[in-house]
Each structure stands twice: as C-alpha cells, then as structure tokens.
Design an enzyme around this catalytic site. Sequence first.
Site, PDB file in Angstrom:
ATOM      1  N   SER A 219      -7.469   1.723  -2.092  1.00 43.43           N
ATOM      2  CA  SER A 219      -6.280   0.936  -2.429  1.00 43.43           C
ATOM      3  C   SER A 219      -6.693  -0.409  -3.003  1.00 43.43           C
ATOM      4  O   SER A 219      -7.682  -1.005  -2.580  1.00 43.43           O
ATOM      5  CB  SER A 219      -5.454   0.715  -1.163  1.00 43.43           C
ATOM      6  OG  SER A 219      -4.541  -0.332  -1.368  1.00 43.43           O
TER       7      SER A 219
ATOM      8  N   GLU B 224       1.996   1.783  -3.411  1.00 44.10           N
ATOM      9  CA  GLU B 224       0.881   2.303  -4.211  1.00 44.10           C
ATOM     10  C   GLU B 224       0.706   3.802  -3.959  1.00 44.10           C
ATOM     11  O   GLU B 224       0.534   4.589  -4.907  1.00 44.10           O
ATOM     12  CB  GLU B 224      -0.399   1.544  -3.832  1.00 44.10           C
ATOM     13  CG  GLU B 224      -1.609   1.896  -4.689  1.00 44.10           C
ATOM     14  CD  GLU B 224      -2.882   1.157  -4.251  1.00 44.10           C
ATOM     15  OE1 GLU B 224      -2.832   0.399  -3.250  1.00 44.10           O
ATOM     16  OE2 GLU B 224      -3.913   1.352  -4.914  1.00 44.10           O
TER      17      GLU B 224
ATOM     18  N   GLU C 235     -15.761 -11.564   4.095  1.00 44.86           N
ATOM     19  CA  GLU C 235     -14.688 -11.326   3.138  1.00 44.86           C
ATOM     20  C   GLU C 235     -14.131 -12.625   2.570  1.00 44.86           C
ATOM     21  O   GLU C 235     -13.885 -12.736   1.370  1.00 44.86           O
ATOM     22  CB  GLU C 235     -13.562 -10.533   3.814  1.00 44.86           C
ATOM     23  CG  GLU C 235     -12.464 -10.101   2.854  1.00 44.86           C
ATOM     24  CD  GLU C 235     -11.311  -9.400   3.560  1.00 44.86           C
ATOM     25  OE1 GLU C 235     -11.036  -9.741   4.726  1.00 44.86           O
ATOM     26  OE2 GLU C 235     -10.673  -8.538   2.930  1.00 44.86           O
TER      27      GLU C 235
ATOM     28  N   GLU D 136     -14.227 -13.518  -5.456  1.00 46.45           N
ATOM     29  CA  GLU D 136     -12.960 -13.213  -6.121  1.00 46.45           C
ATOM     30  C   GLU D 136     -11.750 -13.576  -5.267  1.00 46.45           C
ATOM     31  O   GLU D 136     -10.617 -13.488  -5.721  1.00 46.45           O
ATOM     32  CB  GLU D 136     -12.919 -11.742  -6.543  1.00 46.45           C
ATOM     33  CG  GLU D 136     -12.824 -10.710  -5.420  1.00 46.45           C
ATOM     34  CD  GLU D 136     -14.163 -10.362  -4.768  1.00 46.45           C
ATOM     35  OE1 GLU D 136     -15.151 -11.111  -4.969  1.00 46.45           O
ATOM     36  OE2 GLU D 136     -14.220  -9.351  -4.037  1.00 46.45           O
TER      37      GLU D 136
ATOM     38  N   CYS E 266      -7.936  -2.258   4.226  1.00 47.96           N
ATOM     39  CA  CYS E 266      -7.744  -3.462   5.053  1.00 47.96           C
ATOM     40  C   CYS E 266      -9.002  -3.870   5.769  1.00 47.96           C
ATOM     41  O   CYS E 266      -9.053  -4.953   6.346  1.00 47.96           O
ATOM     42  CB  CYS E 266      -6.678  -3.288   6.112  1.00 47.96           C
ATOM     43  SG  CYS E 266      -5.736  -1.842   5.996  1.00 47.96           S
TER      44      CYS E 266
ATOM     45  N   CYS F  60      -9.808  -2.235  14.928  1.00 46.51           N
ATOM     46  CA  CYS F  60     -10.096  -3.662  15.118  1.00 46.51           C
ATOM     47  C   CYS F  60     -10.095  -4.091  16.585  1.00 46.51           C
ATOM     48  O   CYS F  60     -10.744  -5.075  16.933  1.00 46.51           O
ATOM     49  CB  CYS F  60      -9.111  -4.515  14.330  1.00 46.51           C
ATOM     50  SG  CYS F  60      -9.123  -4.111  12.581  1.00 46.51           S
TER      51      CYS F  60
ATOM     52  N   LYS G 122     -14.767 -10.297   8.395  1.00 45.61           N
ATOM     53  CA  LYS G 122     -13.797 -11.160   7.733  1.00 45.61           C
ATOM     54  C   LYS G 122     -14.436 -12.483   7.336  1.00 45.61           C
ATOM     55  O   LYS G 122     -13.961 -13.171   6.440  1.00 45.61           O
ATOM     56  CB  LYS G 122     -12.587 -11.393   8.649  1.00 45.61           C
ATOM     57  CG  LYS G 122     -11.846 -10.111   9.001  1.00 45.61           C
ATOM     58  CD  LYS G 122     -10.651  -9.882   8.099  1.00 45.61           C
ATOM     59  CE  LYS G 122     -10.068  -8.482   8.115  1.00 45.61           C
ATOM     60  NZ  LYS G 122      -9.838  -7.865   9.382  1.00 45.61           N
TER      61      LYS G 122
ATOM     62  N   GLU H 228       0.830  -1.205   0.000  1.00 45.59           N
ATOM     63  CA  GLU H 228       0.000   0.000   0.000  1.00 45.59           C
ATOM     64  C   GLU H 228       0.866   1.258   0.000  1.00 45.59           C
ATOM     65  O   GLU H 228       0.550   2.245  -0.667  1.00 45.59           O
ATOM     66  CB  GLU H 228      -0.920  -0.012   1.229  1.00 45.59           C
ATOM     67  CG  GLU H 228      -2.141   0.861   1.075  1.00 45.59           C
ATOM     68  CD  GLU H 228      -3.189   0.537   2.141  1.00 45.59           C
ATOM     69  OE1 GLU H 228      -4.046  -0.323   1.881  1.00 45.59           O
ATOM     70  OE2 GLU H 228      -3.128   1.127   3.241  1.00 45.59           O
TER      71      GLU H 228
HETATM   72  S1  SF4 Z   1     -12.743  -5.533  13.086  1.00 45.18           S
HETATM   73 FE1  SF4 Z   1     -13.986  -3.827  12.355  1.00 45.18          FE
HETATM   74  S2  SF4 Z   1     -12.437  -2.291  11.804  1.00 45.18           S
HETATM   75 FE2  SF4 Z   1     -11.359  -4.241  11.913  1.00 45.18          FE
HETATM   76  S3  SF4 Z   1     -11.419  -5.049   9.846  1.00 45.18           S
HETATM   77 FE3  SF4 Z   1     -13.170  -5.912  10.909  1.00 45.18          FE
HETATM   78  S4  SF4 Z   1     -14.857  -4.538  10.401  1.00 45.18           S
HETATM   79 FE4  SF4 Z   1     -12.956  -3.452   9.956  1.00 45.18          FE
END
Ligand code: SF4
Lengths: 592, 151
Positions: free
Chosen positions: A321, A284, A363, A368, A301, A510, A360, A281
């Site tokens: 990014s 970038e 995600e 993809e 992220c 996080c 996550k 990053e």
């Molecule tokens: S814990 Fe919250 S701030 Fe951290 S990546 Fe996951 S959604 Fe985003």
Amino acid sequence: MTKLIKVSIDGLEVEVPDGTTILDAAKKAKKYIPTLCYHPDLKPTANCGLCVVEFENMDATKRACSTPAWEGMKVITNSNKLRKLRKSLLELILSNHDVACPTCDQNNKCELQDLANLFNVDDSIFPKILKKRPLDLDSFSIVRDSNKCISCGRCLIVCQEIQTVYALTEGGRGFDKVITTSFDKGMYDSPCVNCGQCTVYCPVGALREKNHKDFVWEALLDKSKYVVVQEAPAIRATLGEEFGMNPEEVTVGKMYAALHKLGFDRVFDTNFSADLTIMEEGTELITRIATGGTLPLITSCCPGWVSFMETYFPKRAENTSTCKSPQQMFGTLVKTYFAEKEKIDPANIVSVSIMPCTAKKFELARPEMKDSGYQDVDYVLTTREFIKMIKEAGIDFATLDEQKADNLMGAYTGAGTIFGATGGVMEAAIRTAYFVLVGKELDDLDIKAVRGMTGIKEATLTIPTKDFGEIKLNVVVAHGLSNARQVMEWVESGEKDYHFIEIMACPGGCVGGGGQPYGSSIADRARRGISLYKEDKDLPKRCSHQNPDVNKCYEDFLGKPNSEKAHKLLHTNYFERSKLNGEIIREITHKH
Amino acid sequence: MYEKIFEKYSPKKDNLIYILHDIQDQHPQHYISEDAVSEVSEYLRIPFSHIYGVLTFYTMYSTKPRGKNVIRLCESPPCFLKGSENVLRKLKKTLDVKINQTTKDGLFTLELCACLGVCGNAPVMMINDDVYGNLNDEKIDKIINKIRGEK
Ligand code: SF4
Ligand code: SF4
Ligand code: SF4
Ligand code: FES
Ligand code: FES
C-alpha cells in the site's frame, strides 16, 4: 499421544510428556532452577551453564534448559557443589562484563544483576578480562553496547530465526567471541530493519533503543515550542502492567492525564490516524479490486516490515500500500491541518509520538518523510522511555484522574484501537471495506479468524457487493518476519492467491513491539492484544468511517479519501535496499 | 570474478568452507573481501552475516588484506614450553609489527595459530604452506632475510 515418563526432582515424583526438558519438568514440580541464557519463548542456546543440575543415580552434570528428561531420572536441583559452580559462572561472566548498573537502562530489570545479587557474587574474585569496545551508536533505532553482552545468544535466535533478518551474527570464538554485525561495521551498516526484538529479549543492557527522551524533555521545557503528542494503540494496553494495575485493562484516561501533566501542549491519539489509515488503505484496496490494479495489496503501517520488504522482497513494493504509517500520517497533519486550524507556525511545533516500536525512530528519519515542509515527526519515545519519563516526573500513574484527549485529532473508534494487535488492521479494513462495498454495516463486527497468536492466519470472506455481485476475498495475516517471509515466498511462487495481506514485523503485532518493556513474552503480548479487543467491544463506535474527527478532517481539509491532497500528504513510495548493509540502491515506486 | 571457483563446487551449503578457502588462496593478499562474501552469499543463498560468522570462527581465514607471506606461529602448550614466546618477540622485533599486523612493505603478516601437528620440532611456525621448526633467533633471521631477498 506422547508417552508420559516418570522422573524425580529433588525426591519429588512428577509425570511429564516424553521430550520435556529437565527445566520444564522441574517447573512442574515447582522447583526453581536458575537460568540466564534461557528464555521460554526461544529455543535454548545453552550458552551460560547456570542451569546445571546433578543426579542421584548418575555421576554427571547437565544443563537443565536443553536436556530432555528421561524415565527414571533423579535430578538434584541444588547442592553445595551446584551453588559453587553457579556462583563461579556468574563471577566469570562479571569479569568480562562492564558492571555499570546505576547508569544502565536495564537497572532493576536485568537478569544478570538479579542473579548476581541472589548468589551474593563478588565481582572482584576474577581479574577483569573485559576488552572495552566502542558503543555502536550509528543506527537510528538501536544502541549496542558489547561491553555488557554476555553472549547468551538470544538476540541471534531472534534476529536470525524469528525475524530472518540476519543483521546480527557471532564473530570470533572463545574469549574473543562477540555478537556483532558483518565485518564489525555496526547496525547502521547492516540489513537491520530496526524492529527492536533483540532489545526486548536481551537479558542485560547490551541492546537498547536510541534515546529521544532527553530531546523531548528539552522541548517540553522550552517555552517557545508547541509540543504535540500522539500515542499508539499498544501503549494503553501496556502501561497498566508497568504501574502495578490490572494488566488486562487499557489505561486510556490515565495515559492522557499523564501526558497533560508532563506538559504536552496538545494530547492527541494515534488511533485517530489509524482510522484515517483505514479510510485511505480501504479505498486503495477497493480501487485496486474494482479497476484490476495490482493485487494482493499488502499493508504498510509497519516500518519494520517496510524495510524488510525493501531489502528482501523489493519486487513486492508494487503490492505494498502507498499509505504512510499512522504515525507519519499524523505527523504530516499536525504540521499542516492542525497548524492551519490553530494558526500556529509549524516551525515552532515539536511533534512527538509514543510508540511500542523502535522502527518508528528509523521511519521518522526517512528523508522522504517531509511532506508538511518540515520533518513530519520529530521524536519517537518507546513505551520504555515514556514509562521512565512518568517516573522521572514523579507522577503516581495509578492514582491519576482520567482525562480526555484534546479535540481535532483525538477521537477514535474500536477499529483504530485494534491496530495494536496482530490482525487488527485487517479486521478494521474489512469492517470499512464491507460497508463501502455492500452499503451497510457487517452484522457481526468481530472477525475472529484473523485474531490470535497463530503466526499465519488465513481467511476467505464472502462479500455481497452492490456493484459487482458476490466476491470472495482471500486474506492472510502474518506477524514476525519469518512468517512474513513465508507468505511472500508463497505469493512469489504463485502457490497462494491472496487479495489482501496484513504484515507486522513483531510477534503479536505492535503490542509485542521492540520498544515494549524488556522481557515482554509471548504471553504478555497475547494478553495485551486481548485488552485491545475488549476495549474495541466496549466502544460506542467500532468502524473507522464513523470517526467524527476523521470525517471532519476530510470535509475541512483533505477532500475525500485518496484525493490528490490526501495522496500528497498521506502516501509515500519505496526503495530497494541492499541485503548487505541496508543502503538504498534505487527508488522502486514513485510518488504521484 | 569467482566463477572459476564456483564452477568447481555445486551451490550446496556444505561447500562454504572450501569455496572460502579457494577464494582466499586465489587472492594475492590472502584474504576474503566483503565483495567476495557478498558473491558467495548470492551463490550459496546463505545470509551474508552467517558467512561472516564462519569466517571469523576459523583462524585460517582473514577478512583483512594480508602480506604476501603469512607467518602463523604456533601458540599451543608444547610450543610454548619450548619457547614460542621468544620466537614471537623476535618476529615482532625483526618485522616491526604486532600480532595480526602486516609489514609496511606488504611482505609479511604475523599471526598466531593452534597446534600444527609437528610438535616434535617445537617451536614451530608456518609461512604460507611451508613449515619451519626448531626455531631460534638465528634461524629466524635467515628465513626472513631469504624471503626478503627473493622479492
Ligand atoms: S512495533 Fe513492530 S509490528 Fe509494530 S510497527 Fe513497529 S516494527 Fe512494526
Ligand atoms: S532490531 Fe530487529 S533486525 Fe535489527 S538487529 Fe535487532 S532483531 Fe535484528
Ligand atoms: S546482545 Fe544481549 S541478547 Fe545478544 S548475546 Fe549479548 S547479552 Fe545476549
Ligand atoms: S540457562 Fe541453561 S545454559 Fe543458560
Ligand atoms: S604445539 Fe606447536 S606444533 Fe603442536
């Protein structure tokens, strides 16, 4: 100066600033008033009525959580009448609640269970009026059990005001009132960005994460599988508090030891790929500045933020990014770089990540995210699930001997560890960008202006570059999606001019993630962030470009930052999503 | 599709309930569809889910297609004391539906509502915009058959 008023709480005189609620005034007098819907981080919804109080000099009852105290007020916090009232309120709530404590995810943490127990509530006094509704199971990240919902309204404040996502809403009224999604379609068909903040604030077991723990156990106990694990920075800042240790210390060595004990074949660290993210990053950012590319650059992220951007600000995809999140970079490398090095068939690798995050889980399932030729990450355990696993295995965490992470993808620097706190990615990126642009390290690596719990943090940095003289870099850090929305509105209206923006969906970053222990308050989040900065300060290497495992990975495998191979494996592209149901409308940026 | 209605009201949040009202009235099936909510959400710049909350808060709105004739039977205490329960039983039997259901021919939807303000004639029901009071089995048969005949 706000004026001070004198009030009496159970005969005790205290002075509080005008505007203080009765509840806070009582706290000042060290008097306990039971509450259920109230949470100190959120504006009061005043839905449950449990905090009722009486007055010596007035014939009335009021809700302490939402009523401001007044001069001369004489509060009674407990009486036979109040106890009876509170008890029947709890009994009424239970009559409309699926009382299933032993199997509930909030067992022993549930605020309703606590109160029911303290008040000796008999849940058979009122007939059950609960109309069973099916579980909402379709989301990748969140499970919603309306049969447990007590309509406290906290999740609405969180989703609508703190996150401005508006996935959750109230439907119907009176006894038919439910917390739901538009047209009752469920979380999957809503604009939910999977941040999980609603789960953290729910006082009961009505909102929780999608369970991956059983799948992970299955993989661990399957001899034919090679199970690799990574842990996010925030995890080490949280385990201590849950196992009765000093909550201000990170627990890295014990965390690795617990993972080895649980039977993971390789214990690595997401902090490694956090450093790697900075290399990608940062490069970038520098390229965009040097070549007049699209600015501001926005961090990518946080998958909660990415979904929010795709839904509410799709035009900002070109600013975001192209880097994958550290979790996904790690996942791709496990099934390519690591598999190649160790000559393991990637088909037999199960890649697990331990995250403070529910987004996550969404995600990893994005179609993809398969650049290794396989699903890059197989399972995500939240902090809560990980803690349960440790307990289930009977591991006495606090007394474990410290261990190290395994070689290849385990080393990290201070820059990687502060990723877990708001402002951390920004600070880490500046450390490395400065080094690349100026040719030497920053004198003072602490960039205090971007630390701390203020919702939007701006700073202007002067960088004496080798190649194009002195440049001024305008940066901003936002956490919590209402703050992200504000910053995006400034960018879109042209009101503010930034070069680099860090966004985290969760308040505090996080360390305040949606997978963190239930009830995590703003104060808890702030404390965890401070422990990460403390760890950073004590580490021998504090800049991502000094990470030996990252440098080795470039030498042996990726070439250099932003190389073609790095682009193929570590970068991604974005989609526009519907505000109504989160569905993909079209691809907006493309992968090169 | 709703431009005509939007022209009547400026894009102010206060106009939400009026707009929803007009949309529902204009629809042959007397309801507010997801598409409609989505357009109103764009027009007034109010979140989709917020409008859904408003829709379900007021019993006068429906999010499901309804029959050509919406029967709303008062269930408030004065009507209850005058036998609204019997009226309900009779309506259910005659129409062969449960509460909040629509008849197979799409002609009627049966709903309950709060006091209609004409308690003197209890028990009372409304069919679309018309009020019918002092209901009994015979009267109900007459009203329903009349509408069935009109179709
Ligand atoms: S814990 Fe919250 S701030 Fe951290 S990546 Fe996951 S959604 Fe985003
Ligand atoms: S996970 Fe986040 S976006 Fe989804 S409903 Fe909960 S608070 Fe709203
Ligand atoms: S889901 Fe939880 S937070 Fe939301 S209203 Fe119900 S009990 Fe409260
Ligand atoms: S705590 Fe005050 S009304 Fe619920
Ligand atoms: S109670 Fe039925 S009309 Fe008033």
